[in-house]
Design a protein around this motif. Structure first.
Motif, mmCIF file in Angstrom:
data_model
loop_
_atom_site.group_PDB
_atom_site.id
_atom_site.type_symbol
_atom_site.label_atom_id
_atom_site.label_comp_id
_atom_site.label_asym_id
_atom_site.label_seq_id
_atom_site.Cartn_x
_atom_site.Cartn_y
_atom_site.Cartn_z
ATOM 1 N N UNK A 123 0.842 -1.188 0.000
ATOM 2 C CA UNK A 123 0.000 0.000 0.000
ATOM 3 C C UNK A 123 0.883 1.245 0.000
ATOM 4 N N UNK A 124 0.388 2.294 -0.574
ATOM 5 C CA UNK A 124 1.147 3.535 -0.536
ATOM 6 C C UNK A 124 0.219 4.717 -0.730
ATOM 7 N N UNK A 125 0.731 5.876 -0.342
ATOM 8 C CA UNK A 125 -0.019 7.121 -0.522
ATOM 9 C C UNK A 125 0.682 7.944 -1.584
ATOM 10 N N UNK A 126 -0.033 8.321 -2.616
ATOM 11 C CA UNK A 126 0.537 9.139 -3.671
ATOM 12 C C UNK A 126 -0.541 10.055 -4.233
ATOM 13 N N UNK A 127 -0.164 11.275 -4.547
ATOM 14 C CA UNK A 127 -1.129 12.250 -5.044
ATOM 15 C C UNK A 127 -1.475 12.060 -6.515
ATOM 16 N N UNK A 128 -0.610 11.345 -7.289
ATOM 17 C CA UNK A 128 -0.857 11.295 -8.719
ATOM 18 C C UNK A 128 -2.061 10.432 -9.082
ATOM 19 N N UNK A 166 -10.806 12.028 -3.928
ATOM 20 C CA UNK A 166 -10.813 11.623 -2.516
ATOM 21 C C UNK A 166 -9.843 10.476 -2.223
ATOM 22 N N UNK A 167 -9.124 10.017 -3.262
ATOM 23 C CA UNK A 167 -8.201 8.895 -3.075
ATOM 24 C C UNK A 167 -7.077 9.283 -2.124
ATOM 25 N N UNK A 168 -6.847 8.455 -1.101
ATOM 26 C CA UNK A 168 -5.755 8.695 -0.160
ATOM 27 C C UNK A 168 -4.669 7.637 -0.287
ATOM 28 N N UNK A 188 -15.965 2.205 3.896
ATOM 29 C CA UNK A 188 -15.227 3.233 3.144
ATOM 30 C C UNK A 188 -15.669 3.159 1.688
ATOM 31 N N UNK A 189 -15.011 3.950 0.835
ATOM 32 C CA UNK A 189 -15.199 3.857 -0.600
ATOM 33 C C UNK A 189 -13.937 3.257 -1.217
ATOM 34 N N UNK A 190 -14.120 2.344 -2.164
ATOM 35 C CA UNK A 190 -12.987 1.727 -2.859
ATOM 36 C C UNK A 190 -13.275 1.675 -4.349
ATOM 37 N N UNK A 191 -12.252 1.902 -5.139
ATOM 38 C CA UNK A 191 -12.402 1.950 -6.593
ATOM 39 C C UNK A 191 -11.470 0.924 -7.228
ATOM 40 N N UNK A 192 -12.026 -0.168 -7.821
ATOM 41 C CA UNK A 192 -11.168 -1.141 -8.508
ATOM 42 C C UNK A 192 -10.658 -0.553 -9.816
ATOM 43 N N UNK A 193 -9.389 -0.783 -10.103
ATOM 44 C CA UNK A 193 -8.801 -0.296 -11.351
ATOM 45 C C UNK A 193 -8.644 -1.459 -12.325
ATOM 46 N N UNK A 203 9.464 -12.871 -12.412
ATOM 47 C CA UNK A 203 8.754 -11.927 -13.287
ATOM 48 C C UNK A 203 7.391 -12.457 -13.728
ATOM 49 N N UNK A 204 6.884 -13.481 -13.051
ATOM 50 C CA UNK A 204 5.578 -14.052 -13.393
ATOM 51 C C UNK A 204 4.477 -13.421 -12.544
ATOM 52 N N UNK A 205 4.289 -12.126 -12.685
ATOM 53 C CA UNK A 205 3.324 -11.392 -11.870
ATOM 54 C C UNK A 205 2.282 -10.684 -12.722
ATOM 55 N N UNK A 206 1.089 -10.612 -12.185
ATOM 56 C CA UNK A 206 0.048 -9.755 -12.740
ATOM 57 C C UNK A 206 -0.429 -8.854 -11.607
ATOM 58 N N UNK A 207 -0.541 -7.566 -11.862
ATOM 59 C CA UNK A 207 -0.792 -6.603 -10.792
ATOM 60 C C UNK A 207 -2.206 -6.045 -10.874
ATOM 61 N N UNK A 208 -2.835 -5.941 -9.734
ATOM 62 C CA UNK A 208 -4.133 -5.280 -9.634
ATOM 63 C C UNK A 208 -4.056 -4.172 -8.601
ATOM 64 N N UNK A 209 -4.912 -3.177 -8.715
ATOM 65 C CA UNK A 209 -4.884 -2.053 -7.781
ATOM 66 C C UNK A 209 -6.290 -1.616 -7.419
ATOM 67 N N UNK A 210 -6.446 -1.224 -6.159
ATOM 68 C CA UNK A 210 -7.698 -0.685 -5.648
ATOM 69 C C UNK A 210 -7.396 0.660 -5.004
ATOM 70 N N UNK A 211 -8.083 1.697 -5.447
ATOM 71 C CA UNK A 211 -7.955 3.016 -4.822
ATOM 72 C C UNK A 211 -8.938 3.107 -3.666
ATOM 73 N N UNK A 212 -8.541 3.735 -2.577
ATOM 74 C CA UNK A 212 -9.417 3.823 -1.414
ATOM 75 C C UNK A 212 -9.240 5.154 -0.691
ATOM 76 N N UNK A 213 -10.274 5.539 0.054
ATOM 77 C CA UNK A 213 -10.165 6.741 0.877
ATOM 78 C C UNK A 213 -9.791 6.398 2.322
ATOM 79 N N UNK A 214 -9.412 5.143 2.575
ATOM 80 C CA UNK A 214 -8.947 4.744 3.909
ATOM 81 C C UNK A 214 -7.615 5.402 4.242
#
Length: 199
Positions: free
Chosen positions: A1-6, A13-15, A66-71, A118-129
């Motif tokens: 997990x990380x916090x980034x403004x971009x 509202x993404x934190x 909370x609110x979560x946004x799947x990417x 290198x056998x990875x697939x990445x998923x991300x969820x944005x959240x206001x938590x």
């Protein structure tokens, strides 16, 4: 997990961003000639990851109020340079994974993880938590190794980047009936620790 403004240009509202990962393909598929079977299950794994991300976002919302946004993992995306055959996702999954502590970039720009290579697939969820960021991951790319660059048949890896027009035209194809194929994944298979450290 990380916090980034971009990521806030997508959702103001993404934190934090929660990134999850899974092994992209069974290791046995890397032993085959990379064509129809590899291409089929590569696409299949992407749809599975999107479902995991979608379901994960709903569970997070239900359990943590909370609110979560799947990417989306890969498609759709808006930016496409037809001449360069270069697309850009809504967010960069590789760079998201790096700042989430999942992996680091190799010389071939693939994401590398100490356990899964290198056998990875990445998923991300944005959240206001409000969450605590994870530490960065060690880079397992071997400093003196250049196998991925030296073995690329079209010399697509240049100056720390991949020339997408060269790579895509060589790596991806279709059968006469329109099924996707992956004709080249040499940059993955020549990496000495493609399955992770001590594999």
């Amino acid at each position: 997990m990380f916090q980034r403004n971009f990521h806030q240009y997508i959702w103001d509202a993404c934190r934090y961003v929660i990134a999850s990962f899974r092994v992209n393909l069974p290791k046995g598929l890397t032993k085959l000639k990379s064509s129809l079977i590899y291409g089929h299950f590569n696409n299949f794994s992407c749809s599975i990851l999107d479902k995991i991300t979608f379901d994960g976002a709903k569970i997070i919302e239900e359990k943590l109020n909370c609110f979560s946004l799947p990417m989306p993992f890969d498609n759709p995306y808006e930016y496409w340079d037809e001449y360069k055959l270069k697309g850009k996702g809504l967010i960069s999954m590789k760079h998201t994974a790096i700042v989430c502590g999942i992996g680091a970039l190799g010389k071939n720009t693939l994401l590398l993880n100490p356990k899964y290579g290198n056998e990875l697939t990445i998923g991300a969820i944005l959240t206001d938590l409000d969450l605590k960021s994870d530490d960065l991951c060690e880079n397992i790319c071997i400093k003196e190794c250049y196998k991925c660059i030296e073995n690329c048949p079209v010399r697509a890896i240049q100056d720390g980047k991949v020339v997408q027009k060269l790579c895509r035209n060589n790596a991806y194809g279709k059968t006469k009936r329109g099924f996707d194929t992956v004709e080249c994944n040499i940059c993955r298979t020549v990496f000495p620790m493609r399955y992770g450290i001590n594999k």
